[in-house]
Design a protein around this motif. Structure first.
Motif, short mmCIF file in Angstrom:
data_model
loop_
_atom_site.label_atom_id
_atom_site.label_comp_id
_atom_site.label_asym_id
_atom_site.label_seq_id
_atom_site.Cartn_x
_atom_site.Cartn_y
_atom_site.Cartn_z
N LEU A 1 0.86 -1.18 0.00
CA LEU A 1 0.00 0.00 0.00
C LEU A 1 0.89 1.23 0.00
N LEU A 2 0.47 2.26 -0.72
CA LEU A 2 1.28 3.48 -0.80
C LEU A 2 0.38 4.69 -0.84
N ARG A 3 0.55 5.57 0.13
CA ARG A 3 -0.09 6.89 0.04
C ARG A 3 0.74 7.72 -0.93
N HIS A 4 0.09 8.34 -1.90
CA HIS A 4 0.78 9.12 -2.94
C HIS A 4 1.81 10.09 -2.34
N GLY A 5 2.73 10.56 -3.17
CA GLY A 5 3.68 11.57 -2.75
C GLY A 5 2.97 12.89 -2.43
N GLU A 6 3.69 13.77 -1.76
CA GLU A 6 3.10 15.05 -1.34
C GLU A 6 2.50 15.81 -2.52
N GLY A 7 1.27 16.28 -2.34
CA GLY A 7 0.63 17.15 -3.33
C GLY A 7 0.75 18.60 -2.91
N ALA A 8 0.37 19.50 -3.82
CA ALA A 8 0.49 20.93 -3.53
C ALA A 8 -0.31 21.32 -2.29
N TRP A 9 -1.49 20.73 -2.12
CA TRP A 9 -2.32 21.10 -0.97
C TRP A 9 -1.87 20.38 0.31
N ASN A 10 -1.18 19.25 0.18
CA ASN A 10 -0.56 18.67 1.39
C ASN A 10 0.40 19.69 1.97
N LYS A 11 1.17 20.31 1.07
CA LYS A 11 2.18 21.28 1.47
C LYS A 11 1.52 22.48 2.17
N GLU A 12 0.34 22.87 1.64
CA GLU A 12 -0.37 24.03 2.20
C GLU A 12 -1.28 23.63 3.37
N ASN A 13 -1.29 22.33 3.71
CA ASN A 13 -2.08 21.83 4.84
C ASN A 13 -3.58 22.05 4.63
N ARG A 14 -4.04 21.86 3.40
CA ARG A 14 -5.47 22.03 3.09
C ARG A 14 -6.10 20.67 2.81
N PHE A 15 -7.40 20.55 3.09
CA PHE A 15 -8.15 19.34 2.75
C PHE A 15 -8.28 19.26 1.22
N CYS A 16 -7.60 18.32 0.61
CA CYS A 16 -7.57 18.22 -0.85
C CYS A 16 -8.71 17.33 -1.35
N SER A 17 -8.80 16.13 -0.79
CA SER A 17 -9.93 15.25 -1.07
C SER A 17 -10.09 14.99 -2.56
N TRP A 18 -11.24 15.31 -3.14
CA TRP A 18 -11.51 14.99 -4.55
C TRP A 18 -11.10 16.10 -5.51
N VAL A 19 -10.53 17.19 -5.00
CA VAL A 19 -9.97 18.20 -5.92
C VAL A 19 -8.71 17.59 -6.53
N ASP A 20 -8.59 17.68 -7.85
CA ASP A 20 -7.47 17.01 -8.50
C ASP A 20 -6.22 17.87 -8.41
N GLN A 21 -5.17 17.28 -7.85
CA GLN A 21 -3.91 18.00 -7.66
C GLN A 21 -2.76 17.15 -8.18
N LYS A 22 -1.79 17.80 -8.78
CA LYS A 22 -0.56 17.11 -9.16
C LYS A 22 0.36 17.06 -7.92
N LEU A 23 1.43 16.28 -8.03
CA LEU A 23 2.42 16.22 -6.95
C LEU A 23 3.23 17.50 -6.89
N SER A 24 3.65 17.87 -5.70
CA SER A 24 4.62 18.96 -5.54
C SER A 24 6.00 18.45 -5.95
N GLU A 25 6.97 19.34 -6.00
CA GLU A 25 8.36 18.91 -6.31
C GLU A 25 8.82 17.86 -5.30
N ASP A 26 8.51 18.10 -4.03
CA ASP A 26 8.89 17.12 -2.99
C ASP A 26 8.16 15.81 -3.20
N GLY A 27 6.89 15.90 -3.63
CA GLY A 27 6.10 14.70 -3.87
C GLY A 27 6.66 13.85 -4.99
N VAL A 28 7.14 14.50 -6.04
CA VAL A 28 7.79 13.78 -7.15
C VAL A 28 9.02 13.04 -6.63
N LYS A 29 9.81 13.74 -5.80
CA LYS A 29 11.01 13.12 -5.25
C LYS A 29 10.65 11.95 -4.33
N GLU A 30 9.60 12.12 -3.53
CA GLU A 30 9.17 11.03 -2.64
C GLU A 30 8.82 9.77 -3.44
#
Length: 258
Positions: free
Chosen positions: A8-37
């Motif tokens: 099981l894998l929780r996706h890499g960090e998204g832009a809203w993970n970084k901003e500490n916002r509830f992302c849920s079903w809003v479609d977000q790409k990975l942040s730079e850190d998320g790509v690296k993760e």
């Protein structure tokens, strides 16, 4: 005796993970850190000699992108990727887009923890006045689901995530595991937590304290009845993993405005 391996894998960090916002079903790409993760996760799995036969993702970009990056880093780009809305993140209803720390300041940390972590409390539903309502429900991806768009959730508890996930798990994922295939599920914090609750028999109370950091693979070794034969393993540097878990848990804490 371990018969099957499931990752099981929780996706890499998204832009809203970084901003500490509830992302849920809003479609977000990975942040730079998320790509690296995601890339680091793939490299780790390759170093440890794992090979996947099939990958399941949600229909949200951050989950799919994570799967692609992991497979690329492993040199296994050819492995089939199957997408399903039933693996989507939990639907946070009217909380979508809000900042967790600001909400903790406004509503109290306990209330936010209940909304985020409790098993059977559903947040207030999203309605058409919500700024992200049309972005979600006018998205073409939701015309591909196995239920009509009007029947898709408007808010979910973790219990409701498990209720919509289990039929897909039983009908589609389990048969592949039983064929002896090594499966990766690249999904979200709550869809992975819901599945862990089911597989490990975690109580309604204890699931609140199960935290999955972004980009950290979880290995489950299962017997012939798909019951775990040992505790789940979060793979990688354990000190970094503990720091990442604390970071996720701290997201719901009130931060005084500076």
């Amino acid at each position: 005796m371990s018969k099957y391996k499931l990752f099981l894998l929780r996706h890499g960090e998204g832009a809203w993970n970084k901003e500490n916002r509830f992302c849920s079903w809003v479609d977000q790409k990975l942040s730079e850190d998320g790509v690296k993760e995601a890339q680091d996760c793939g490299r780790l799995l390759k170093e440890q000699g794992y090979k996947f036969d099939l990958v399941f993702t949600s229909i949200l970009s951050r989950s799919i992108q994570t799967a692609w990056l992991v497979l690329e880093a492993m040199g296994q780009e050819w492995v089939p990727v199957v997408k399903a809305w039933r693996l989507n993140e939990r639907h946070y209803g009217s909380l979508i887009g809000l900042n967790r720390a600001e909400m903790a300041l406004q509503h109290g940390e306990e209330k936010v923890k209940l909304w985020r972590r409790s098993y059977d409390i559903t947040p207030p539903p999203i309605d058409e006045s919500h700024p992200y309502f049309l972005e979600i429900y006018n998205d073409r991806r939701y015309t591909t689901c196995d239920v009509p768009k009007d029947s898709l959730p408007r808010a979910e508890s973790l219990k409701e995530v498990l209720d919509r996930l289990l039929p897909y798990w039983e009908s589609t994922v389990v048969p592949e595991i039983r064929k002896g295939r090594t499966v990766l599920i690249s999904a979200h914090g709550n869809s992975c937590r819901a599945l862990l609750k089911h597989l490990e028999g975690i109580s309604d109370e204890d699931i609140a304290s199960v935290t999955l950091p972004t980009g950290i693979p979880v290995l489950l070794e299962l017997d012939e009845n798909l019951k775990p034969v040992k505790p789940r393993q979060l793979l990688g540097d354990q000190a970094k993993i503990q720091a990442a878990i604390k970071k996720v848990e701290d997201q719901g804490k009130a931060k005084p405005s500076t």
